[in-house]
Design a protein around this motif. Structure first.
Motif, PDB file in Angstrom:
ATOM      1  N   PHE A  94      -9.565  10.359  -0.533  1.00 35.06           N
ATOM      2  CA  PHE A  94      -9.022   9.062  -0.150  1.00 35.06           C
ATOM      3  C   PHE A  94      -7.642   9.196   0.490  1.00 35.06           C
ATOM      4  O   PHE A  94      -7.296   8.437   1.395  1.00 35.06           O
ATOM      5  N   GLU A  95      -6.863  10.172   0.023  1.00 34.31           N
ATOM      6  CA  GLU A  95      -5.550  10.401   0.641  1.00 34.31           C
ATOM      7  C   GLU A  95      -5.706  10.783   2.108  1.00 34.31           C
ATOM      8  O   GLU A  95      -4.960  10.307   2.966  1.00 34.31           O
ATOM      9  N   ASN A  96      -6.679  11.672   2.384  1.00 34.49           N
ATOM     10  CA  ASN A  96      -6.890  12.082   3.769  1.00 34.49           C
ATOM     11  C   ASN A  96      -7.354  10.928   4.644  1.00 34.49           C
ATOM     12  O   ASN A  96      -7.143  10.920   5.856  1.00 34.49           O
ATOM     13  N   ALA A  97      -7.993   9.943   4.018  1.00 30.97           N
ATOM     14  CA  ALA A  97      -8.430   8.759   4.758  1.00 30.97           C
ATOM     15  C   ALA A  97      -7.269   7.824   5.072  1.00 30.97           C
ATOM     16  O   ALA A  97      -7.405   6.928   5.909  1.00 30.97           O
ATOM     17  N   LYS A  98      -6.153   8.024   4.387  1.00 24.83           N
ATOM     18  CA  LYS A  98      -4.940   7.225   4.629  1.00 24.83           C
ATOM     19  C   LYS A  98      -5.184   5.724   4.409  1.00 24.83           C
ATOM     20  O   LYS A  98      -4.923   4.891   5.288  1.00 24.83           O
ATOM     21  N   ILE A  99      -5.708   5.396   3.214  1.00 24.64           N
ATOM     22  CA  ILE A  99      -5.907   3.998   2.854  1.00 24.64           C
ATOM     23  C   ILE A  99      -4.536   3.358   2.686  1.00 24.64           C
ATOM     24  O   ILE A  99      -3.712   3.818   1.895  1.00 24.64           O
ATOM     25  N   LEU A 100      -4.278   2.305   3.407  1.00 25.57           N
ATOM     26  CA  LEU A 100      -2.936   1.724   3.484  1.00 25.57           C
ATOM     27  C   LEU A 100      -2.440   1.244   2.123  1.00 25.57           C
ATOM     28  O   LEU A 100      -3.091   0.456   1.446  1.00 25.57           O
ATOM     29  N   GLU A 122      -2.586  -3.391   1.057  1.00 16.40           N
ATOM     30  CA  GLU A 122      -3.201  -3.796   2.321  1.00 16.40           C
ATOM     31  C   GLU A 122      -4.524  -3.079   2.579  1.00 16.40           C
ATOM     32  O   GLU A 122      -5.455  -3.647   3.149  1.00 16.40           O
ATOM     33  N   GLY A 123      -4.610  -1.829   2.130  1.00 16.68           N
ATOM     34  CA  GLY A 123      -5.785  -1.031   2.464  1.00 16.68           C
ATOM     35  C   GLY A 123      -6.974  -1.174   1.540  1.00 16.68           C
ATOM     36  O   GLY A 123      -8.044  -0.608   1.828  1.00 16.68           O
ATOM     37  N   LEU A 124      -6.842  -1.933   0.445  1.00 18.68           N
ATOM     38  CA  LEU A 124      -7.944  -2.053  -0.508  1.00 18.68           C
ATOM     39  C   LEU A 124      -7.886  -3.426  -1.161  1.00 18.68           C
ATOM     40  O   LEU A 124      -7.106  -3.648  -2.086  1.00 18.68           O
ATOM     41  N   LYS A 125      -8.726  -4.336  -0.664  1.00 21.01           N
ATOM     42  CA  LYS A 125      -8.653  -5.725  -1.119  1.00 21.01           C
ATOM     43  C   LYS A 125     -10.035  -6.262  -1.440  1.00 21.01           C
ATOM     44  O   LYS A 125     -11.027  -5.915  -0.787  1.00 21.01           O
ATOM     45  N   THR A 126     -10.079  -7.136  -2.434  1.00 18.03           N
ATOM     46  CA  THR A 126     -11.278  -7.931  -2.657  1.00 18.03           C
ATOM     47  C   THR A 126     -11.131  -9.232  -1.869  1.00 18.03           C
ATOM     48  O   THR A 126     -10.081  -9.886  -1.926  1.00 18.03           O
ATOM     49  N   ILE A 127     -12.173  -9.596  -1.135  1.00 19.35           N
ATOM     50  CA  ILE A 127     -12.168 -10.829  -0.349  1.00 19.35           C
ATOM     51  C   ILE A 127     -12.751 -11.972  -1.173  1.00 19.35           C
ATOM     52  O   ILE A 127     -12.274 -13.108  -1.124  1.00 19.35           O
ATOM     53  N   ASP A 128     -13.789 -11.654  -1.917  1.00 16.25           N
ATOM     54  CA  ASP A 128     -14.364 -12.607  -2.852  1.00 16.25           C
ATOM     55  C   ASP A 128     -15.021 -11.797  -3.964  1.00 16.25           C
ATOM     56  O   ASP A 128     -14.835 -10.569  -4.036  1.00 16.25           O
TER      57      ASP A 128
END
Length: 610
Positions: free
Chosen positions: A147-153, A176-182
């Motif tokens: 996940f670090e290499n993916a650079k999740i904001l 910002e890089g990992l959110k629940t929308i609903d």
């Protein structure tokens, strides 16, 4: 057979007949025999928490308990992603930076006291929590690099804050890089294009959903309390001895649906027979830990195990010849599954070790000389009994970036060249005892970590022979696999020989073994070369094509030049099944495959009759 046994059998038969007579014609039909699959792992597991495990055998178990958002079509070749717990494949933005996953409603976790007697539905927040756990310093995740290499904001910054302040990781802060929308939707946003990121969300042993309340109820025992939404649940565990999984009663209705290749008659027959059947097909899986290959094979041949995964190479001649089962085994109805594995067998050099590590010319010369003295073909012939192909670089066959016609020093065996290289850089016998010293005159002793099993002993002999030819002392430090793994991740080993199997159809997975930021995780050698790191980062953001292939090739060549890994072979994998096992096809990447296999208890019973 003794008279007592005969009489006892007669009394049992008479009793069963009397019971059947008393029940009459209206008695309900007997329940179908439980389908139980038994086989063995060659090394002990470490546990079953996706945030903590890295070894392949623990990950196999975990992948059958937990579920990632995506999975693979079990039979499709080339491999193809398909929805796992999602309603479809992720929605991916044109710039490959935003990935939207929509979870199916009505999926439930296996029961656990943490749920207080209620059915616990899988929701998007469970995946957000599961991914964040890899960033939590408490768990020391060996898969964080994915996940670090993916650079999740935002997630790396959240981790850095916890490390700096020495405070618990903040799971409740949205980034910002990992959110629940609903309730059923979550979005992953990355800093740079990641065209192949979706593959990482098909590995249930890494991206499998976990319930926060289960972890928080007993965090110190997360490794032994796996609770997932997958087809199986952990029923019994005797560490380093026995692992038992049973059908998860809460597993939703999932039916066999796979797409066999047009020219593969075996896969087509499997798909036709099993299509539409509810998964999992097997009720219970019992896995013993049998480290020595001879007892493991004997247990299989005696039908105590239903199949043997990765037939021990040193015993190949007892089971097969010229790529086929021996005639007596074919007559028994056994069947063989054979393929070149998407993996590498290697010995690494600890790049931070004062003896074999470093980037100066004399240190590079030592590693290259030792590698030249090592007989790759001898390993394949004597240790692997021909069940391997020489490796030329770190990217294996069947993976983008593999060049079939490429040949390199990696597979070369030239003791004369190796001796000349050592002489040139000052590794000579200075005190006249017949053994080489370091250029500064201090002792040169190689410490090679290994396990106390038969195949490891054969590999040790190969390294002993190579070092004797160079007049370099070598000592072998033996310990069980879990102990060596722990020491390796901590950077405490000078050398260690292991295998690495690809988890996704992406060359980055293998190139990551030499990527500097992956030190202590996939990069056991702790190789950290700026020029290599730049190549790795450049190729990771490009779509597949000639430009990316060129960068991958340059990265491979740097790995050969600096030799942090002596990559010897790509193993030929031989899996052998009893006649009552049906549906098995080795998938290059899918670990959660038990649900697709079937057992015929009646055929097993008939086959075992004297």
């Amino acid at each position: 057979m003794t008279v007592a046994v005969v009489l006892r059998g007669a009394w049992v038969a008479l009793g069963m007949a009397l019971v059947a007579s008393a029940q009459g014609a209206d008695a309900p039909p007997a329940a179908p025999a439980q389908k139980v699959m038994r086989y063995a792992f060659p090394v002990a597991e470490t546990g079953f928490d996706p945030a903590q495990i890295t070894d392949v055998y623990s990950r196999i178990v975990a992948a059958n308990i937990f579920e990632a958002p995506l999975t693979y079509d079990f039979l499709a070749r080339p491999v193809a992603l398909k929805p796992g717990t999602t309603v479809g494949l992720p929605e991916i933005s044109p710039d490959f930076r935003r990935f939207t996953f929509r979870i199916k409603p009505g999926i439930h976790f296996a029961d656990d006291p943490a749920f207080k007697g209620q059915k616990r539905e899988l929701v998007a927040a469970d995946y957000v929590y599961a991914i964040k756990r890899h960033y939590d310093p408490r768990w020391k995740s060996g898969n964080l690099y994915i996940f670090e290499n993916a650079k999740i904001l935002g997630l790396s910054e959240l981790r850095a804050r916890a490390l700096k302040n020495q405070t618990p990781f903040d799971y409740d802060t949205e980034v910002e890089g990992l959110k629940t929308i609903d309730r059923y939707t979550f979005v992953v946003t990355v800093a740079e294009p990641m065209p192949r990121l979706a593959y990482q969300f098909a590995d249930s042993a890494v991206a499998g959903a976990v319930a926060r309340e289960v972890i928080e109820a007993d965090p110190d025992h997360a490794m032994q309390r796996p609770v997932g939404t997958g087809p199986y649940r952990l029923a019994e565990w005797r560490r380093s001895s026995l692992i038992v999984l049973e059908r998860n009663p809460n597993y939703r209705e999932v039916f066999y649906d796979a797409t066999p290749p047009a020219g593969d008659a075996t896969s087509q027959a499997i798909a036709q027979r099993l299509k539409g059947q509810r998964l999992p097909l097997i009720d219970r899986v019992e896995v013993a830990i049998v480290e020595e290959s001879q007892p493991r094979l004997l247990a299989f041949l005696n039908a105590e195990h239903d199949w043997i995964e990765r037939l021990p190479p040193e015993l190949t001649g007892k089971v097969m010849a010229n790529g086929r089962l021996l005639p007596n085994l074919e007559k028994r109805g056994l069947h063989l599954e054979r393929m070149v594995g998407v993996d590498v067998s290697y010995s690494y050099f600890g790049m931070e070790n004062p003896v074999v590590g470093g980037y100066t010319p004399e240190k590079v010369a030592l590693r290259r000389a030792m590698s030249l003295a090592y007989d790759v073909q001898g390993e394949i012939t004597l240790v692997r009994q021909g069940q391997g192909v020489p490796a030329q670089a770190i990217v294996p066959p069947q993976m983008p970036g593999y060049a079939a016609g490429f040949k390199s020093e990696m597979s070369e065996h030239d003791v004369g060249k190796a001796r000349a290289l050592l002489d040139l850089y000052g590794y000579t016998d200075r005190d006249g005892d017949g053994w080489r010293e370091l250029p500064d005159g201090s002792p040169l002793v190689i410490e090679y970590a290994a396990q106390p099993d038969q195949q490891s002993r054969l590999l040790q002999e190969q390294w002993q022979r190579a070092m004797n030819a160079l007049k370099i002392r070598i000592e072998f430090k033996l310990a069980k696999w879990p102990e060596q793994l722990k020491s390796s991740r901590a950077g405490k080993l000078m050398m260690w020989g292991v295998n690495w199997s690809a988890t996704v159809p992406d060359a980055s997975d293998m190139l990551g073994l030499m990527y500097g930021p992956n030190k202590g995780q996939s990069n056991h050698a702790r190789f950290d070369l700026p020029a290599y790191n730049t190549l790795y980062e450049r190729q990771s953001v490009l779509p597949d094509g000639p430009e990316r292939e060129s960068l991958i090739h340059e990265a491979k060549k740097l790995g050969i030049a600096y030799m942090p890994y002596k990559i010897s072979a790509h193993r030929i994998v031989n899996d052998v099944m009893q006649p009552w096992v049906f549906g098995y096809r080795r998938h290059p990447y899918l670990r959660g495959y038990w649900q697709y296999l079937d057992i015929d208890p009646a055929l097993r019973s008939r086959s075992l009759q004297p």
